[in-house]
Enzyme design. Structure first.
Site: not given
Lengths: 356, 356
Positions: B51-53, B96, B205, B246, B256
């Site tokens: 995860r994380g853009a 996503r 997270q 994001d 975000n």
């Protein structure tokens, strides 16, 4: 399913026994504890088996009453009885520092003890006085809830959606409610169409208790994580925020569950009214402002895991204040059993308190 | 313990195999998955194993590269190969919706495919092109992180305490970081003395990943529940807020992690600078403003329980947006690899993008 107020009373004196709903087990299990003495009640308050400022006050009063009855049944008199009640009072007073109602209730019992001493009555009379005072405080609390509900519901428009934080309903009081009592009355009057409930980390009183109450009351509700409240408000879905209080200073500054300040700031930014609902027993006029309110800090373990499942790494430092302080300037109004303080300031608070 | 950037790379191409750190198991377990095809990668992205853009973008590129290699190894050519790659691309694109980097990375591979078609090369050449492009995107990402870290660290005063949300470090990127990359560089330069990490409900997270990274980097940090950020800021403990992004619209509006808008509103109320740190691959200049950014909604189960322990009553309705949108007006600056946008507006964003 609509339930009568009586069904949700979390603390009950029935057939000579004191019973307490263990709120740490909700919503999975409705487990009732029998409370035989002050020490058991002190543990229950410390562990949040009973929580919510008004409920904590009643729990302390009942706890001291059962302790007195027990001491008298053991034949205690004079200095021994006095020492035992002093110790029990200190134990209960030391459970949680922030809620004003705890000290207010213990002070009410201290006045009974004073009157008993001046009247030269026997020990059994003291035990009776304590129990009667606890029962009277409980009746008064239910009346306060009803009055706050009526005053607060009148502030809301028809069919609105409101947001509330933590649990401020029957479970947080003697069986009525502060902010959630207003919600219940407003829903019954057609003023509320939906309640947005914040989950209220770390102990999830919103997710566990508010949803449980709203479900029983048949009030439509949606649960959100605490940090989603701003985005929800920005989308125009919330028409009022309603919260309770643990202590209110003379100038109207309010200590309440951590996250309340965040919601008050959000409400101001989003242009939404922000209401605090609390009985007069929550006010502490001896404190000039919120800076003097003692803020309890909770343990690391409440933040770093849930139900035995560890989430953060071992040794992680945590800052976990149980409450925050919202400046009076961010409140649209404070709703009490005596009426609404719509200009929240030292003057506005004093005017209401002096009316008594 | 200070660790080199390399040690925290969450996605790795090693000895002909694609390996991914399963972030859902952190911090309890460092479990590495082998990713043989696009479908396995799509599941990993959907389940937030990665995860994380920026990391999602790299994961999609690598996922399509291993799919192409596999198809070519199976002897696929022509229309069959094209259909398989089209399907894999659609699968990855549908994982996503919010992070711009996902689509940006898939577009980079689509351009490779176009060039390959125009050059009339054989299928093996396409597989090589895809892998080389994925590796190049990964190298570029590490360079972007280093550049953002340098630009961002320069904005902070000496010895300050900062607050960050979610995880924006090595784990959220190819191994460097966006906001947490700035934090690392600023700490090494003596500009940061402590990091306040929000736990970041619902998937924690901050509690699980940011603490894990900061612990490995030897950076002093304290974990708070999301709703405590306002009270912390009011006490003057936070001198800057740093978050990732994001997707960023043409006017500088930022999508975000849910809770970012709350922090931006808090920072404005408390008079604290609020920085967004993101590579240019996060910008979506085709979108005039944040209203057009698709916001993913996550499932009920992420909010109503943890680790198999149910917290809210069965049947509770939940609203769980994974992201929120912060208007450009609330940003002090956006830090990119190309420099800092210190007047966040359509003009300011365009000026930086046009400089390329």
């Amino acid at each position: 399913v609509t339930t009568s107020s009586d069904d949700l009373r979390p603390i009950r004196w029935e057939e000579g026994r004191l019973r307490l709903l263990d709120q740490t087990r909700l919503p999975a299990e409705e487990r009732w504890l029998e409370i035989p003495d002050a020490e058991t009640m002190a543990e229950a308050i410390r562990s949040l088996r009973v929580r919510g400022a008004p409920a904590i006050g009643l729990a302390a009063a009942y706890g001291l009453a059962v302790e007195a009855a027990r001491a008298v049944a053991e034949g205690m008199t004079g200095r021994a009885l006095a020492a035992r009640l002093d110790a029990a009072g200190r134990l209960l007073a030391a459970t949680r520092p922030t809620a004003r109602n705890l000290f207010w209730a213990l002070e009410a019992l201290a006045r009974e003890r004073q009157a008993w001493g001046e009247a030269g009555e026997d020990p059994a009379a003291l035990a009776r006085r304590f129990l009667e005072r606890a029962l009277a405080l409980h009746r008064d609390d239910l009346e306060c809830s009803a009055a706050m509900a009526a005053h607060g519901a009148a502030l809301l428009p028809t069919g609105c959606e409101v947001l509330t934080h933590c649990n401020t309903g029957a479970l947080a009081t003697g069986g009525g409610g502060t902010a959630l009592g207003v919600v219940r009355a407003a829903f019954q009057a057609g003023r509320i169409s939906r309640v947005w409930a914040t989950e209220t980390r770390p102990l999830l009183q919103g997710a566990r208790l508010t949803t449980w109450e709203l479900d029983r009351l048949g009030i439509p509700h949606t649960l959100i994580v605490d940090s989603a409240a701003a985005f929800l408000m920005k989308q125009g879905r919330v028409e009022a925020v309603l919260v309770g209080a643990d202590r209110i200073a003379a100038n109207g500054d309010v200590a309440n569950k951590i996250g309340t300040l965040a919601l008050a700031w959000h409400a101001r930014t989003a242009g939404i009214p922000f209401y605090v609902v609390a009985p007069l027993s929550t006010f502490d006029p001896a404190l000039p402002d919120g800076a003097g309110i003692p803020i309890e800090e909770r343990g690391v373990e409440e933040v770093v895991g849930w139900g035995g499942v560890r989430t953060a790494p071992e040794g992680t430092a945590v800052w976990s204040p149980a409450f925050d302080v919202t400046p009076a300037a961010y409140l649209t109004a404070i709703v009490t059993e005596r009426g609404v303080i719509s200009s929240v300031s030292k003057k506005g608070v004093a005017r209401l308190l002096d009316r008594g």
